[in-house]
Design an enzyme around this catalytic site. Structure first.
Site, PDB file in Angstrom:
ATOM      1  N   LYS A 158       0.842  -1.199   0.000  1.00  0.00           N
ATOM      2  CA  LYS A 158       0.000   0.000   0.000  1.00  0.00           C
ATOM      3  C   LYS A 158       0.875   1.245   0.000  1.00  0.00           C
ATOM      4  O   LYS A 158       1.958   1.236   0.588  1.00  0.00           O
ATOM      5  CB  LYS A 158      -0.869   0.039   1.267  1.00  0.00           C
ATOM      6  CG  LYS A 158      -1.860  -1.095   1.407  1.00  0.00           C
ATOM      7  CD  LYS A 158      -2.705  -0.913   2.660  1.00  0.00           C
ATOM      8  CE  LYS A 158      -3.752  -1.997   2.764  1.00  0.00           C
ATOM      9  NZ  LYS A 158      -4.582  -1.849   3.976  1.00  0.00           N
ATOM     10  N   GLY A 165      -7.755   3.035  -1.772  1.00  0.00           N
ATOM     11  CA  GLY A 165      -7.410   1.988  -2.739  1.00  0.00           C
ATOM     12  C   GLY A 165      -6.353   2.341  -3.766  1.00  0.00           C
ATOM     13  O   GLY A 165      -5.895   1.470  -4.494  1.00  0.00           O
ATOM     14  N   LYS A 201      -0.130  -8.457   5.436  1.00  0.00           N
ATOM     15  CA  LYS A 201      -0.827  -9.686   5.082  1.00  0.00           C
ATOM     16  C   LYS A 201      -2.138  -9.275   4.407  1.00  0.00           C
ATOM     17  O   LYS A 201      -2.796  -8.331   4.861  1.00  0.00           O
ATOM     18  CB  LYS A 201      -1.113 -10.482   6.361  1.00  0.00           C
ATOM     19  CG  LYS A 201      -1.932 -11.726   6.163  1.00  0.00           C
ATOM     20  CD  LYS A 201      -1.066 -12.902   5.768  1.00  0.00           C
ATOM     21  CE  LYS A 201      -1.920 -14.130   5.445  1.00  0.00           C
ATOM     22  NZ  LYS A 201      -1.153 -15.109   4.657  1.00  0.00           N
ATOM     23  N   ILE A 203      -5.884  -9.646   3.770  1.00  0.00           N
ATOM     24  CA  ILE A 203      -7.073 -10.263   4.380  1.00  0.00           C
ATOM     25  C   ILE A 203      -8.087 -10.491   3.262  1.00  0.00           C
ATOM     26  O   ILE A 203      -8.547  -9.531   2.640  1.00  0.00           O
ATOM     27  CB  ILE A 203      -7.709  -9.329   5.453  1.00  0.00           C
ATOM     28  CG1 ILE A 203      -6.656  -8.771   6.424  1.00  0.00           C
ATOM     29  CG2 ILE A 203      -8.851 -10.032   6.185  1.00  0.00           C
ATOM     30  CD1 ILE A 203      -6.147  -9.720   7.448  1.00  0.00           C
ATOM     31  N   GLU A 275     -11.691   3.286  10.784  1.00  0.00           N
ATOM     32  CA  GLU A 275     -12.092   2.209   9.869  1.00  0.00           C
ATOM     33  C   GLU A 275     -11.342   0.929  10.206  1.00  0.00           C
ATOM     34  O   GLU A 275     -10.128   0.952  10.404  1.00  0.00           O
ATOM     35  CB  GLU A 275     -11.738   2.573   8.420  1.00  0.00           C
ATOM     36  CG  GLU A 275     -12.448   3.787   7.883  1.00  0.00           C
ATOM     37  CD  GLU A 275     -12.125   4.030   6.412  1.00  0.00           C
ATOM     38  OE1 GLU A 275     -12.838   4.827   5.794  1.00  0.00           O
ATOM     39  OE2 GLU A 275     -11.157   3.430   5.868  1.00  0.00           O
ATOM     40  N   ASN A 290     -10.461   8.580   9.651  1.00  0.00           N
ATOM     41  CA  ASN A 290     -10.931   9.747   8.906  1.00  0.00           C
ATOM     42  C   ASN A 290     -11.229  10.870   9.875  1.00  0.00           C
ATOM     43  O   ASN A 290     -12.017  10.702  10.804  1.00  0.00           O
ATOM     44  CB  ASN A 290     -12.189   9.412   8.115  1.00  0.00           C
ATOM     45  CG  ASN A 290     -11.933   8.292   7.129  1.00  0.00           C
ATOM     46  OD1 ASN A 290     -10.916   8.295   6.424  1.00  0.00           O
ATOM     47  ND2 ASN A 290     -12.796   7.319   7.090  1.00  0.00           N
ATOM     48  N   ARG A 292     -12.900  13.665   9.638  1.00  0.00           N
ATOM     49  CA  ARG A 292     -13.918  14.548   9.054  1.00  0.00           C
ATOM     50  C   ARG A 292     -15.297  13.963   9.326  1.00  0.00           C
ATOM     51  O   ARG A 292     -15.415  12.824   9.778  1.00  0.00           O
ATOM     52  CB  ARG A 292     -13.728  14.609   7.530  1.00  0.00           C
ATOM     53  CG  ARG A 292     -13.866  13.219   6.901  1.00  0.00           C
ATOM     54  CD  ARG A 292     -13.950  13.228   5.390  1.00  0.00           C
ATOM     55  NE  ARG A 292     -14.312  11.925   4.874  1.00  0.00           N
ATOM     56  CZ  ARG A 292     -13.481  10.937   4.610  1.00  0.00           C
ATOM     57  NH1 ARG A 292     -12.180  11.095   4.817  1.00  0.00           N
ATOM     58  NH2 ARG A 292     -13.914   9.781   4.161  1.00  0.00           N
ATOM     59  N   ARG A 336     -26.889   5.518  -1.460  1.00  0.00           N
ATOM     60  CA  ARG A 336     -26.355   6.695  -2.159  1.00  0.00           C
ATOM     61  C   ARG A 336     -26.933   6.719  -3.570  1.00  0.00           C
ATOM     62  O   ARG A 336     -26.752   5.757  -4.323  1.00  0.00           O
ATOM     63  CB  ARG A 336     -24.832   6.632  -2.250  1.00  0.00           C
ATOM     64  CG  ARG A 336     -24.148   6.679  -0.901  1.00  0.00           C
ATOM     65  CD  ARG A 336     -22.660   6.876  -1.101  1.00  0.00           C
ATOM     66  NE  ARG A 336     -21.949   6.778   0.165  1.00  0.00           N
ATOM     67  CZ  ARG A 336     -20.680   7.114   0.331  1.00  0.00           C
ATOM     68  NH1 ARG A 336     -19.977   7.586  -0.689  1.00  0.00           N
ATOM     69  NH2 ARG A 336     -20.101   6.993   1.509  1.00  0.00           N
TER      70      ARG A 336
HETATM   71  C1  MV4 Z   1      -6.692  -4.255   2.749  1.00  0.00           C
HETATM   72  C2  MV4 Z   1      -7.482  -5.319   2.280  1.00  0.00           C
HETATM   73  C3  MV4 Z   1      -7.103  -6.600   2.625  1.00  0.00           C
HETATM   74  N1  MV4 Z   1      -6.000  -6.800   3.374  1.00  0.00           N
HETATM   75  N2  MV4 Z   1      -5.615  -4.509   3.501  1.00  0.00           N
HETATM   76  C4  MV4 Z   1      -8.968  -0.766   0.383  1.00  0.00           C
HETATM   77  C5  MV4 Z   1      -8.956   0.686   0.621  1.00  0.00           C
HETATM   78  C6  MV4 Z   1      -7.796   0.948   1.492  1.00  0.00           C
HETATM   79  N3  MV4 Z   1      -8.099   1.962   2.433  1.00  0.00           N
HETATM   80  C7  MV4 Z   1      -7.511  -0.354   2.151  1.00  0.00           C
HETATM   81  N4  MV4 Z   1      -8.221  -1.356   1.416  1.00  0.00           N
HETATM   82  C8  MV4 Z   1      -8.036  -2.686   1.676  1.00  0.00           C
HETATM   83  N5  MV4 Z   1      -6.980  -2.970   2.465  1.00  0.00           N
HETATM   84  C9  MV4 Z   1      -5.284  -5.757   3.805  1.00  0.00           C
HETATM   85  N6  MV4 Z   1      -4.193  -6.005   4.537  1.00  0.00           N
HETATM   86  C10 MV4 Z   1      -8.585  -5.029   1.497  1.00  0.00           C
HETATM   87  C11 MV4 Z   1      -8.866  -3.698   1.175  1.00  0.00           C
HETATM   88  C12 MV4 Z   1     -10.019  -3.511   0.343  1.00  0.00           C
HETATM   89  C13 MV4 Z   1     -11.181  -2.889   0.822  1.00  0.00           C
HETATM   90  C14 MV4 Z   1     -11.267  -2.369   2.108  1.00  0.00           C
HETATM   91  C15 MV4 Z   1     -12.407  -1.748   2.552  1.00  0.00           C
HETATM   92  C16 MV4 Z   1     -13.498  -1.635   1.714  1.00  0.00           C
HETATM   93  C17 MV4 Z   1     -13.441  -2.120   0.446  1.00  0.00           C
HETATM   94  C18 MV4 Z   1     -12.284  -2.743  -0.024  1.00  0.00           C
HETATM   95  C19 MV4 Z   1     -12.248  -3.225  -1.320  1.00  0.00           C
HETATM   96  C20 MV4 Z   1     -11.118  -3.827  -1.778  1.00  0.00           C
HETATM   97  C21 MV4 Z   1     -10.000  -3.962  -0.956  1.00  0.00           C
END
Ligand code: MV4
Length: 445
Positions: A158, A165, A201, A203, A275, A290, A292, A336
């Site tokens: 990330k 994302g 990792k 998830i 979150e 967040n 806000r 929405r």
């Molecule tokens: C993740 C994940 C799975 N594993 N991190 C997506 C937005 C960003 N803020 C972090 N996100 C994710 N992080 C780990 N270690 C899956 C996502 C993710 C996701 C998270 C929340 C809502 C929708 C999502 C859609 C795809 C992936």
């Protein structure tokens, strides 16, 4: 208390903030771009200042123009809403320098959460559960390979400046790491001017559950329970609800406590959201904070009978909070409504609303700035309304949402209303059986 608040935003949230200000006997100043001259936030505010041409960077993102508008109108506070300048630490600091209260987080609080790797470090120190991964930023591909071996694949890299994302890559096996590293670094550098990456990792198929919190200027914090935001498409939330169908009283207690610890360690003041990703075993992990008011705040308002914008204003004015936590007394769902063509890859559909009818009735709320004859400009977000229902049970809320959606008539532009009607009929949705992967498999009829 503030005498006059400038609202540095547009659309439904600007209107939402003006409504609360009126109820608190606070004067309001709207700012608008030339594309928004005929918007309701301009009509309903006590004063309105045109701050520039349609592109956001020349209007709603122009710090100097907004500060100037506050100065000429003698506003003593600025409410940034969501998006635009709401999580911009420079703007928060600029307001402070001009003696204008920013109704939001301090620059320090914004910065501590804006860098995701740094935020995660802070959360670990606070004892908030975090996803196993790299300690801080990855220095090299070799370090990535080493950590990948330790935590096991799949992993995710990330962008530390990311969120929502962007600059993220899922890696299923070591051979993919090098390519993902280079493309993520390039994307992050171009998008954020910061190419720092970290690893976690991955998830699989988690739920996205967030906790609403509030903290006052005296170090007191409380939580206001959760919202389930798992129903999203390409990181755009479509529907939110509270309570989460996946929640248990024990999990709510644990997540609420963790969210408060997150707020306490950064001495958070204002309303905010922590979150979490929640896996199928109900393990939860910090994802982002967040600083806000969020789009989906009304579902929380409906189930705890609370005005979160009023709370923001009171906290900013130095009023102490009670310090007790809040638990859902009802079930609420928000759909929405976007001006998008769901049969054409959700392509934005700006244009004139030739005719419309908003739903109403018991437990039905519409937060929207649209009206018959309004033209949706093409320059901004495509969300044109939020339909929120609340009822005693989830089943009743779903029935009420179906009823309200059937009354919601918008002519002249395509909207996401038909998608929500299909969602309400979906068996997995009705059973509360969904994760963030739900929309990947959803077939639009
Ligand atoms: C993740 C994940 C799975 N594993 N991190 C997506 C937005 C960003 N803020 C972090 N996100 C994710 N992080 C780990 N270690 C899956 C996502 C993710 C996701 C998270 C929340 C809502 C929708 C999502 C859609 C795809 C992936």
């Amino acid at each position: 208390m503030f005498k006059k608040i400038l609202i540095a935003n547009r659309g439904e949230i600007a209107l939402r903030i003006i409504r609360t200000c009126k109820e608190m006997c606070i004067k309001t100043v709207a700012v608008y771009s030339t594309a928004d001259e005929s918007s309701l936030h301009v009509r309903f505010a006590d004063e309105a200042v045109c701050i520039g041409p349609p592109p956001s960077k020349d209007s709603y993102l122009s710090m100097s123009r907004i500060i100037a508008a506050a100065e000429v109108t003698n506003a003593d506070a600025i409410h940034p809403g969501y998006g635009f300048l709401s999580e911009n630490s420079k703007f928060s600091a600029l307001c402070r320098d001009h003696g204008i209260k920013f109704i939001g987080a301090t620059p320090e609080q914004i910065d501590s959460m804006g860098d995701k790797s740094n935020a995660k470090d802070t959360m670990k120190k606070a004892g908030v559960p975090c996803i196993p991964g790299s300690d801080g930023l990855l220095e090299s591909i070799e370090e990535g390979k080493k950590i990948g071996k330790e935590i096991g694949y799949p992993v995710i890299i990330k962008a530390t400046a990311g969120g929502g994302g962007r600059g993220m890559r899922i890696i299923w096996e070591e051979s993919e790491l090098e390519g993902a590293w280079h493309s993520a670094k390039q994307e992050a550098g171009a998008a954020f001017g910061n190419d720092g990456l970290y690893m976690e990792k991955y998830i699989e198929e988690p739920r996205h559950i967030e906790i609403q919190i509030a903290g006052d200027q005296y170090g007191k914090v409380c939580h206001l329970s959760e919202r389930d935001c798992s129903i999203q498409r390409r990181h755009q939330k479509l529907l939110e609800e509270t309570p989460s169908p996946f929640m248990t009283p024990e999990l709510r207690e644990k997540m609420g406590t963790a969210a408060k610890a997150a707020a306490e360690i950064i001495k958070y003041e204002g309303v905010g959201t922590v979150e979490f990703l929640v896996d199928k075993h109900r393990n939860f992990y910090f994802m982002e904070m967040n600083t806000r008011i969020q789009v989906e705040h009304p579902v929380t308002e409906e189930v705890i009978n609370f005005d979160l914008v009023k709370e923001q204003i009171l906290i900013a004015a130095g009023v102490p909070i009670s310090g007790k936590d809040y638990y859902p007394m009802k079930h609420a769902i928000e759909c929405r409504v976007n001006a998008e063509d769901i049969y054409n890859n959700f392509r934005p559909c700006p244009g004139k609303i030739t005719n419309m009818h908003k739903p109403g009735g018991h437990g039905t709320r519409v937060d929207s700035h649209i009206y018959a004859g309004y033209t949706i400009p093409p320059y901004y977000d495509s969300m044109i309304a939020k339909l929120i229902v609340s009822a005693q049970t989830r089943e009743e809320a779903i029935v009420k949402m179906e009823r309200a959606l059937s009354e919601f008539i918008i002519e002249g532009v395509k909207t996401t209303i038909p998608l929500h009607q299909q969602l309400m009929k979906n068996e997995d949705f009705r059973n509360g059986n969904f994760t963030t992967a739900f929309m990947n498999d959803f077939e639009i009829q």
